[in-house]
Design a protein around this motif. Structure first.
Motif, PDB file in Angstrom:
ATOM      1  N   ALA A 187      32.921 -97.598  27.981  1.00 23.60           N
ATOM      2  CA  ALA A 187      33.190 -96.215  27.598  1.00 23.60           C
ATOM      3  C   ALA A 187      34.248 -96.191  26.514  1.00 23.60           C
ATOM      4  CB  ALA A 187      33.655 -95.396  28.807  1.00 23.60           C
ATOM      5  N   ARG A 217      24.365 -94.720  22.762  1.00 25.50           N
ATOM      6  CA  ARG A 217      24.415 -94.431  24.200  1.00 25.50           C
ATOM      7  C   ARG A 217      23.368 -95.225  24.968  1.00 25.50           C
ATOM      8  NH1 ARG A 217      26.970 -90.340  26.426  1.00 25.50           N
ATOM      9  NH2 ARG A 217      25.311 -90.143  27.963  1.00 25.50           N
ATOM     10  N   THR A 224      30.953 -91.754  27.257  1.00 25.01           N
ATOM     11  CA  THR A 224      32.236 -91.188  27.640  1.00 25.01           C
ATOM     12  C   THR A 224      32.676 -91.715  28.997  1.00 25.01           C
ATOM     13  OG1 THR A 224      31.278 -89.294  28.820  1.00 25.01           O
ATOM     14  CG2 THR A 224      31.569 -89.069  26.424  1.00 25.01           C
ATOM     15  N   VAL A 225      33.930 -91.448  29.333  1.00 22.48           N
ATOM     16  CA  VAL A 225      34.428 -91.862  30.650  1.00 22.48           C
ATOM     17  C   VAL A 225      33.713 -91.115  31.765  1.00 22.48           C
ATOM     18  CG1 VAL A 225      36.678 -92.597  29.797  1.00 22.48           C
ATOM     19  CG2 VAL A 225      36.361 -90.209  30.481  1.00 22.48           C
ATOM     20  N   ASP A 227      30.620 -90.392  31.846  1.00 24.86           N
ATOM     21  CA  ASP A 227      29.344 -91.064  32.110  1.00 24.86           C
ATOM     22  C   ASP A 227      29.483 -92.138  33.177  1.00 24.86           C
ATOM     23  OD1 ASP A 227      27.877 -89.660  30.117  1.00 24.86           O
ATOM     24  OD2 ASP A 227      28.638 -90.996  28.568  1.00 24.86           O
ATOM     25  N   GLY A 251      27.261 -97.196  31.316  1.00 22.70           N
ATOM     26  CA  GLY A 251      27.881 -96.702  30.097  1.00 22.70           C
ATOM     27  C   GLY A 251      26.861 -95.923  29.297  1.00 22.70           C
TER      28      GLY A 251
END
Length: 306
Positions: A187, A217, A224-225, A227, A251
């Motif tokens: 992330a 992605r 992102t954190v 996720d 991730g």
């Protein structure tokens, strides 16, 4: 996922991934002990959780020592009556290539990541076995621990050791109903920005405010954190009761199960191997397809999947 009635300790929860873990567990109903070495950061996270109607307390202490671990477990029990989940997220970096890494650089990272995971897990395991109702140990590893990474001797060694401890503790704690898993997150964080392969991409996203592109992605598993936090909630829940001893990556849009080390190729020589025999057979035998190493650099958009 309903974690109502469960109590969790999250180390290194003052920012980044740790904060996302703590907030996600609280949103699912768990009471959370927010730990960080930064007292102000820990307090802010705990206040944010309680401000949203959750339950949380903050405990500022650097992990590593047995005393710190005992303090975190005691805080959970004294404030909320029990301990069900431990997330060992606390970590630091002291990146240097091998010939420039000092003893202090090495020891500092091992102290927080590896020893900190050990002492906190030990204290939590003692409490969970006493309670007799099972529990969850969720240990945070890294791709660097799975594949190695340039300039991260200390970090990669600690993170590899954490996965090894997860496999060992999964066996030792099975009868107590305590599952143990390692999470391998990717992330955008301040720590990730120190990795050359990812730093330019993260900085560009922060500068423009645009979300990460789909190829990053999906193909690179970078997001992102938030996720990553969903995996923590799953592993803390009753739905993961039969998941233990695993290294699970997450991730962006990617969820993955990492393989355990295993023999890839085997050859035999009657009476044993001489050095000359190994040399003669290496490229056509067990060394025909050597393993790769290191974290691959992100693929360019034009070469990544659409």
């Amino acid at each position: 996922m309903d974690l109502s009635g469960k109590v969790a300790v999250v180390t290194g929860a003052g920012r980044g991934l740790g904060r996302a873990y703590a907030e996600a567990l609280a949103a699912a109903g768990a009471a959370v002990v927010v730990n960080d070495v930064n007292a102000e950061a820990a307090a802010q996270v705990a206040q944010a959780i309680t401000g949203d109607g959750g339950r949380a307390i903050d405990v500022a202490v650097p992990v590593g020592s047995a005393e710190a671990a005992d303090r975190l477990v005691a805080a959970a029990v004294e404030e909320f009556g029990r301990l069900d989940v431990l997330v060992t997220n606390a970590g630091i970096l002291r990146d240097r290539v091998l010939w420039k890494m000092s003893d202090d650089d090495f020891d500092a990272v091992i102290e927080v990541h590896l020893r900190g995971t050990f002492t906190c897990a030990r204290a939590a395991a003692v409490r969970m076995r006493e309670q007799g109702t099972g529990g969850r140990l969720i240990l945070v590893s890294s791709p660097a621990g799975q594949r190695g990474n340039f300039g991260q001797t200390n970090y990669a060694a600690a993170k590899a050791g954490i996965v090894a401890m997860a496999r060992t503790w999964a066996m030792e704690l099975a009868r107590a109903g305590v599952t143990v898993n390692a999470v391998v997150p990717v992330a955008a964080t301040e720590m990730t920005k120190t990795i050359p392969a990812f730093a330019p991409i993260i900085e560009e996203a922060e500068r423009t405010g645009r979300p990460f592109p789909g190829w990053l992605r999906r193909d690179e598993g970078m997001g992102t954190v938030e996720d990553v936090a969903s995996l923590i909630v799953f592993l803390a829940s009753d739905a993961s009761a039969d998941v233990t001893g695993q290294a699970i990556g997450i991730g962006g849009d990617r969820l993955a199960l990492w393989s355990h080390p295993a023999e890839k190729a085997v050859a035999f020589a009657d009476g044993g191997w001489t050095a000359e025999a190994i040399a003669a057979s290496w490229k056509s035998g067990v060394g025909a397809e050597p393993e790769t190493y290191g974290i691959p650099a992100p693929a360019a958009p034009e070469t990544a999947g659409a």
